[in-house]
Design a protein around this motif. Structure first.
Motif, PDB file in Angstrom:
ATOM      1  N   LEU A  51       0.822  -1.211   0.000  1.00  0.00           N
ATOM      2  CA  LEU A  51       0.000   0.000   0.000  1.00  0.00           C
ATOM      3  C   LEU A  51       0.861   1.268   0.000  1.00  0.00           C
ATOM      4  O   LEU A  51       0.375   2.336   0.361  1.00  0.00           O
ATOM      5  CB  LEU A  51      -0.937   0.025   1.215  1.00  0.00           C
ATOM      6  N   LEU A  52       2.128   1.140  -0.420  1.00  0.00           N
ATOM      7  CA  LEU A  52       3.054   2.276  -0.375  1.00  0.00           C
ATOM      8  C   LEU A  52       2.452   3.532  -0.992  1.00  0.00           C
ATOM      9  O   LEU A  52       2.483   4.607  -0.399  1.00  0.00           O
ATOM     10  CB  LEU A  52       4.360   1.921  -1.086  1.00  0.00           C
ATOM     11  N   ALA A  84       9.114   8.898   7.585  1.00  0.00           N
ATOM     12  CA  ALA A  84       8.233   8.286   6.586  1.00  0.00           C
ATOM     13  C   ALA A  84       8.884   8.304   5.205  1.00  0.00           C
ATOM     14  O   ALA A  84       8.801   7.325   4.457  1.00  0.00           O
ATOM     15  CB  ALA A  84       6.886   9.006   6.551  1.00  0.00           C
ATOM     16  N   LEU A  85       9.540   9.411   4.864  1.00  0.00           N
ATOM     17  CA  LEU A  85      10.216   9.490   3.574  1.00  0.00           C
ATOM     18  C   LEU A  85      11.377   8.511   3.512  1.00  0.00           C
ATOM     19  O   LEU A  85      11.595   7.853   2.477  1.00  0.00           O
ATOM     20  CB  LEU A  85      10.696  10.924   3.305  1.00  0.00           C
ATOM     21  N   GLN A  86      12.129   8.382   4.592  1.00  0.00           N
ATOM     22  CA  GLN A  86      13.213   7.400   4.617  1.00  0.00           C
ATOM     23  C   GLN A  86      12.664   5.982   4.424  1.00  0.00           C
ATOM     24  O   GLN A  86      13.268   5.156   3.742  1.00  0.00           O
ATOM     25  CB  GLN A  86      13.995   7.501   5.924  1.00  0.00           C
ATOM     26  N   ASN A  87      11.495   5.717   5.010  1.00  0.00           N
ATOM     27  CA  ASN A  87      10.865   4.412   4.817  1.00  0.00           C
ATOM     28  C   ASN A  87      10.467   4.210   3.355  1.00  0.00           C
ATOM     29  O   ASN A  87      10.590   3.106   2.814  1.00  0.00           O
ATOM     30  CB  ASN A  87       9.639   4.276   5.717  1.00  0.00           C
ATOM     31  N   ARG A  88       9.970   5.273   2.719  1.00  0.00           N
ATOM     32  CA  ARG A  88       9.633   5.182   1.288  1.00  0.00           C
ATOM     33  C   ARG A  88      10.871   4.810   0.475  1.00  0.00           C
ATOM     34  O   ARG A  88      10.811   3.948  -0.407  1.00  0.00           O
ATOM     35  CB  ARG A  88       9.066   6.510   0.789  1.00  0.00           C
ATOM     36  N   ILE A  89      11.977   5.477   0.761  1.00  0.00           N
ATOM     37  CA  ILE A  89      13.214   5.212   0.018  1.00  0.00           C
ATOM     38  C   ILE A  89      13.647   3.767   0.222  1.00  0.00           C
ATOM     39  O   ILE A  89      14.047   3.076  -0.723  1.00  0.00           O
ATOM     40  CB  ILE A  89      14.317   6.193   0.447  1.00  0.00           C
ATOM     41  N   ALA A  90      13.554   3.284   1.471  1.00  0.00           N
ATOM     42  CA  ALA A  90      13.941   1.899   1.762  1.00  0.00           C
ATOM     43  C   ALA A  90      13.024   0.912   1.046  1.00  0.00           C
ATOM     44  O   ALA A  90      13.493  -0.027   0.389  1.00  0.00           O
ATOM     45  CB  ALA A  90      13.917   1.657   3.273  1.00  0.00           C
ATOM     46  N   LEU A  91      11.725   1.121   1.141  1.00  0.00           N
ATOM     47  CA  LEU A  91      10.778   0.214   0.490  1.00  0.00           C
ATOM     48  C   LEU A  91      10.904   0.270  -1.028  1.00  0.00           C
ATOM     49  O   LEU A  91      10.580  -0.698  -1.727  1.00  0.00           O
ATOM     50  CB  LEU A  91       9.344   0.560   0.903  1.00  0.00           C
ATOM     51  N   GLY A  92      11.409   1.386  -1.537  1.00  0.00           N
ATOM     52  CA  GLY A  92      11.537   1.559  -2.975  1.00  0.00           C
ATOM     53  C   GLY A  92      12.522   0.624  -3.640  1.00  0.00           C
ATOM     54  O   GLY A  92      12.501   0.478  -4.866  1.00  0.00           O
ATOM     55  N   ARG A 143       9.817  -9.276   5.992  1.00  0.00           N
ATOM     56  CA  ARG A 143      10.936  -9.058   6.916  1.00  0.00           C
ATOM     57  C   ARG A 143      12.218  -9.656   6.358  1.00  0.00           C
ATOM     58  O   ARG A 143      13.292  -9.033   6.407  1.00  0.00           O
ATOM     59  CB  ARG A 143      10.607  -9.656   8.288  1.00  0.00           C
ATOM     60  N   LEU A 144      12.117 -10.872   5.812  1.00  0.00           N
ATOM     61  CA  LEU A 144      13.299 -11.515   5.242  1.00  0.00           C
ATOM     62  C   LEU A 144      13.789 -10.752   4.016  1.00  0.00           C
ATOM     63  O   LEU A 144      14.999 -10.579   3.823  1.00  0.00           O
ATOM     64  CB  LEU A 144      12.979 -12.967   4.863  1.00  0.00           C
ATOM     65  N   PHE A 145      12.842 -10.289   3.207  1.00  0.00           N
ATOM     66  CA  PHE A 145      13.225  -9.545   1.998  1.00  0.00           C
ATOM     67  C   PHE A 145      14.001  -8.286   2.368  1.00  0.00           C
ATOM     68  O   PHE A 145      15.100  -8.039   1.835  1.00  0.00           O
ATOM     69  CB  PHE A 145      11.974  -9.174   1.199  1.00  0.00           C
ATOM     70  N   TYR A 146      13.455  -7.482   3.287  1.00  0.00           N
ATOM     71  CA  TYR A 146      14.123  -6.228   3.630  1.00  0.00           C
ATOM     72  C   TYR A 146      15.329  -6.445   4.560  1.00  0.00           C
ATOM     73  O   TYR A 146      16.226  -5.604   4.593  1.00  0.00           O
ATOM     74  CB  TYR A 146      13.116  -5.232   4.216  1.00  0.00           C
TER      75      TYR A 146
END
Length: 349
Positions: free
Chosen positions: A162-163, A264-272, A320-323
């Protein structure tokens, strides 16, 4: 009146369904603004035929393909409705979308209405519902929704899928007054930022919104087609997303936002790294070249910094394993997980 904006580029396969769904709305007080962005197929002739039969349709024709953001901006400059809606040329809306969205806005005295959507495949339709019941954000509560546009925060990390669900430009009713007041809101060029131009638009818009209503009804029909207009400009995406993140960081500064938004933006970058990894895996290179691309991605300074701050305990086990593999630059595991997650996403999408 509602102004409905549809940018088009080589859309002859699906544009009729899109236009028919708009012009047959139960709420007839509308203007349809189509921008033919330098199409080279039969799109222009189809648009001209519709415009000749329905005076509610305005057609802007351009010889050069300047991109979806430029097309939307051109349409915004001539829109006259109290309300605004955006629809992609290969998608369509349910027959009473405008009527129900406007009625919801008026009954709640809201300046924005959002709803969910249905993913349309060749063989099935799958609704994507963000929350199961109606929800209203008002006053300071809108800030949480505004922050969500930058990225997920805390428990929101449990749903990486849901990013950008809340950040789409379609499946929303906007107040044109809020868009146009003061320094008007426009779209950043996808040729510059690659994707997520609608998220940046929403960051600017929701900084002005006062009351937002969410309706758990999938009135928007999103055609899953990787060849669509909105899926273009993916070359050099890492560099383009750097410019996208720069634009978001600039807004954190100018809008004087807090540490939760920065996180939140740092999380976006990580999930990206998921999206960037999928594109690397879909490249035409050899497996060795794809491996090198993934390894280089995980070694980039911006991604490494964001991943180092990513809190993994909110994720489901497979995420969790992926990240974890991304966070610790375990490229072989990351590549294997990228393949597994890619299959899950392809099946789900």
């Amino acid at each position: 009146m509602v102004s409905i904006i549809v940018p088009t580029y080589n859309s002859e396969r699906h544009i009729r369904q899109c236009l028919d769904s708009i012009l047959s709305q139960s709420h007839s007080d509308l203007e349809l603004i189509c921008v033919d962005d330098g199409s080279t197929d039969g799109t222009s002739e189809i648009l001209e035929g519709y415009a000749s039969k329905d005076s509610r349709m305005k057609l802007i024709k351009r010889q050069e393909n300047l991109g979806i953001s430029s097309a939307r901006n051109a349409a915004l400059s001539v829109a006259h409705g109290e309300w605004l809606m955006f629809i992609d040329s290969d998608d369509w809306i349910s027959p009473n979308t405008c009527e129900r969205a406007i009625a919801t806005a008026r009954s709640h005295q809201a300046d924005t209405v959002a709803w969910c959507y249905t993913r349309e495949f060749a063989s099935q339709s799958l609704p994507k519902v963000f929350e199961p019941s109606e929800r209203v954000w008002e006053g300071d509560e809108v800030r949480a929704l505004h922050r969500r546009m930058f990225g997920p925060y805390h428990k929101e990390l449990s749903r990486p899928d849901l990013l950008d669900a809340w950040g789409t430009i379609w499946s929303k009713l906007y107040s044109r007054r809020l868009v146009m007041e003061g320094s008007s809101i426009t779209f950043v060029d996808t040729r510059v930022v690659g994707t997520a131009e609608d998220v940046v638009f929403n960051i600017d818009y929701f900084s002005r919104a006062k009351k937002v209503v969410y309706v758990p009804e999938p009135w928007y029909h999103y055609r899953k087609d990787m060849g669509s207009y909105s899926n273009r400009h993916r070359d050099n995406l890492c560099e383009k997303w750097d410019r996208l993140y720069d634009a978001m960081e600039q807004r954190i500064t100018t809008q004087q936002l807090g540490d939760d938004v920065k996180e939140a933006l740092q999380n976006r970058i990580a999930l990206g790294v998921l999206g960037l990894g999928i594109i690397a895996m879909r490249s035409e290179g050899t497996w060795k070249e794809r491996y090198r691309s993934l390894h280089a991605l995980l070694r980039r300074d911006r991604q490494r910094q964001a991943l180092s701050q990513l809190d993994l305990h909110h994720f489901a086990p497979h995420w969790r394993l992926f990240y974890f593999s991304a966070k610790h630059c375990l490229t072989p595991l990351f590549m294997a997980m990228q393949l597994a997650i890619g299959r899950i996403i392809n099946k789900d999408q």
